[in-house]
Design an enzyme around this catalytic site. Sequence first.
Site, mmCIF file in Angstrom:
data_model
loop_
_atom_site.group_PDB
_atom_site.id
_atom_site.type_symbol
_atom_site.label_atom_id
_atom_site.label_comp_id
_atom_site.label_asym_id
_atom_site.label_seq_id
_atom_site.Cartn_x
_atom_site.Cartn_y
_atom_site.Cartn_z
ATOM 1 N N TRP A 86 12.593 -7.076 7.584
ATOM 2 C CA TRP A 86 11.409 -6.972 8.428
ATOM 3 C C TRP A 86 10.534 -8.230 8.349
ATOM 4 O O TRP A 86 9.521 -8.325 9.012
ATOM 5 C CB TRP A 86 10.563 -5.772 8.018
ATOM 6 C CG TRP A 86 10.322 -5.705 6.536
ATOM 7 C CD1 TRP A 86 9.354 -6.359 5.813
ATOM 8 C CD2 TRP A 86 11.077 -4.953 5.589
ATOM 9 N NE1 TRP A 86 9.463 -6.064 4.483
ATOM 10 C CE2 TRP A 86 10.514 -5.187 4.311
ATOM 11 C CE3 TRP A 86 12.171 -4.095 5.692
ATOM 12 C CZ2 TRP A 86 11.012 -4.607 3.148
ATOM 13 C CZ3 TRP A 86 12.663 -3.508 4.537
ATOM 14 C CH2 TRP A 86 12.088 -3.757 3.285
ATOM 15 N N GLU A 138 5.988 -1.138 6.626
ATOM 16 C CA GLU A 138 4.898 -0.769 5.715
ATOM 17 C C GLU A 138 4.778 0.746 5.562
ATOM 18 O O GLU A 138 4.482 1.242 4.480
ATOM 19 C CB GLU A 138 3.570 -1.366 6.198
ATOM 20 C CG GLU A 138 3.481 -2.883 6.060
ATOM 21 C CD GLU A 138 3.584 -3.357 4.619
ATOM 22 O OE1 GLU A 138 3.362 -2.552 3.686
ATOM 23 O OE2 GLU A 138 3.903 -4.540 4.417
ATOM 24 N N GLN A 153 5.051 4.261 -1.247
ATOM 25 C CA GLN A 153 5.595 5.077 -2.343
ATOM 26 C C GLN A 153 7.130 5.084 -2.380
ATOM 27 O O GLN A 153 7.741 6.025 -2.883
ATOM 28 C CB GLN A 153 5.064 6.516 -2.249
ATOM 29 C CG GLN A 153 3.541 6.584 -2.369
ATOM 30 C CD GLN A 153 2.991 7.976 -2.157
ATOM 31 O OE1 GLN A 153 3.076 8.525 -1.070
ATOM 32 N NE2 GLN A 153 2.415 8.558 -3.190
ATOM 33 N N TYR A 176 -4.565 0.295 2.721
ATOM 34 C CA TYR A 176 -3.548 -0.705 2.417
ATOM 35 C C TYR A 176 -2.737 -1.077 3.649
ATOM 36 O O TYR A 176 -2.562 -2.259 3.964
ATOM 37 C CB TYR A 176 -2.596 -0.207 1.317
ATOM 38 C CG TYR A 176 -1.331 -1.043 1.295
ATOM 39 C CD1 TYR A 176 -1.336 -2.315 0.759
ATOM 40 C CD2 TYR A 176 -0.150 -0.575 1.897
ATOM 41 C CE1 TYR A 176 -0.200 -3.113 0.804
ATOM 42 C CE2 TYR A 176 0.984 -1.364 1.941
ATOM 43 C CZ TYR A 176 0.954 -2.634 1.387
ATOM 44 O OH TYR A 176 2.060 -3.429 1.448
ATOM 45 N N ASP A 196 -1.195 -3.653 -2.913
ATOM 46 C CA ASP A 196 -0.247 -2.606 -3.265
ATOM 47 C C ASP A 196 -0.087 -2.584 -4.781
ATOM 48 O O ASP A 196 -0.846 -3.230 -5.510
ATOM 49 C CB ASP A 196 1.089 -2.817 -2.555
ATOM 50 C CG ASP A 196 1.866 -4.024 -3.088
ATOM 51 O OD1 ASP A 196 1.296 -4.819 -3.873
ATOM 52 O OD2 ASP A 196 3.046 -4.166 -2.725
#
Length: 364
Positions: free
Chosen positions: A26, A48, A53, A131, A149
């Site tokens: 990406w 993103e 997580q 974020y 992050d």
Amino acid sequence: MLTSPSFDRTDKLLAWYDRHHRILPWRVTPTEQMRGAKPDPYRVWLSEIMLQQTTVEAVKSYFTAFVERWPDIEAMAKASEDDILRAWAGLGYYSRARNLKKCADLVATQYSGKFPASTAALKELPGIGDYTSAAIAAIAFGEPAAVVDGNVERVISRLFAIDTPLPAAKTQIRALMGDMTPPARPGDFAQAMMDLGATICTPRRPACAICPINEGCKALGEHDPEQFPRKAPKAQKPVRTGAAFIAIADDGSILLRKRKGEGLLAGMTEVPGSGWTARIDGDASIEAAPFPAGWVASGVITHVFTHFELRLSVYSARNIARHTAEDGWWSAPEELGGEALPTVMKKAITAAIPGAFKQQAKRH
């Protein structure tokens, strides 16, 4: 003219990133940007959301499959939520997939297929928080937003030897990251900090000797870097129990059904089972079976969710007549890998049918 430590670090870090950046499906690399390529907001957003997580390695194959199937926001907006959930199955935290669809619909209809460019506007979209909005704004649109992050938290906490434990230190860390973020190349700077945390400033045995910004790192000079970030003691997760029933027809098909459209794993596919939730136990006995059959115990599986641990007693029965089930559908063995089954359900099925997802594991 003297250079401040912050700008000196920025220059050194960007120079390191230009040479040592990770190649990710990406990402538009510095070399590609020099040739005129620009980050695609759709790909930045999709990556993103997937990376929330979840590890980079786990996301790569999913990201590639998604962009091959839905190459832009308009294509995703035309997809059904069920299709997106099926493609997402195994990646976890399924509310992200549902918000993916909601966000795609909103951007396609209200923003003419173009993402808004500011942190504030991005944060208004479904599934996008502090974020993610900062990451998209910085990487895709060049806004000097503080992108923080887990990797960045670790780097900043060590650079400044922040004694306040997480999560209380998040506000301080974000402010320091904001001070360090340059007005030029903020997206590259954010990705450089992430790469530094992922490859050098690692949780265990950080490679401090080759860190491009080790000069002046307080944790390295005065402490043990592995002591940072400080973390508050974790509360013990509650344990919930329940039962899962693997009904197998004579042709090997398995009975599945769709979970209701709210709560944990909403809209996903499941095997029949008892009504456990994050707050209450379900019946773990054979008495919770969806219909009478020759059910036999097939073991107990454990799955850890964010806020609790689940232990499911698994029961199975074979040669079930299809008309026995009042709801749901029967999925053939070769179709099982394409169902929107969360990991916990795959574990339950595998307990009764070892190797049921072997081919799917090879594809991923």
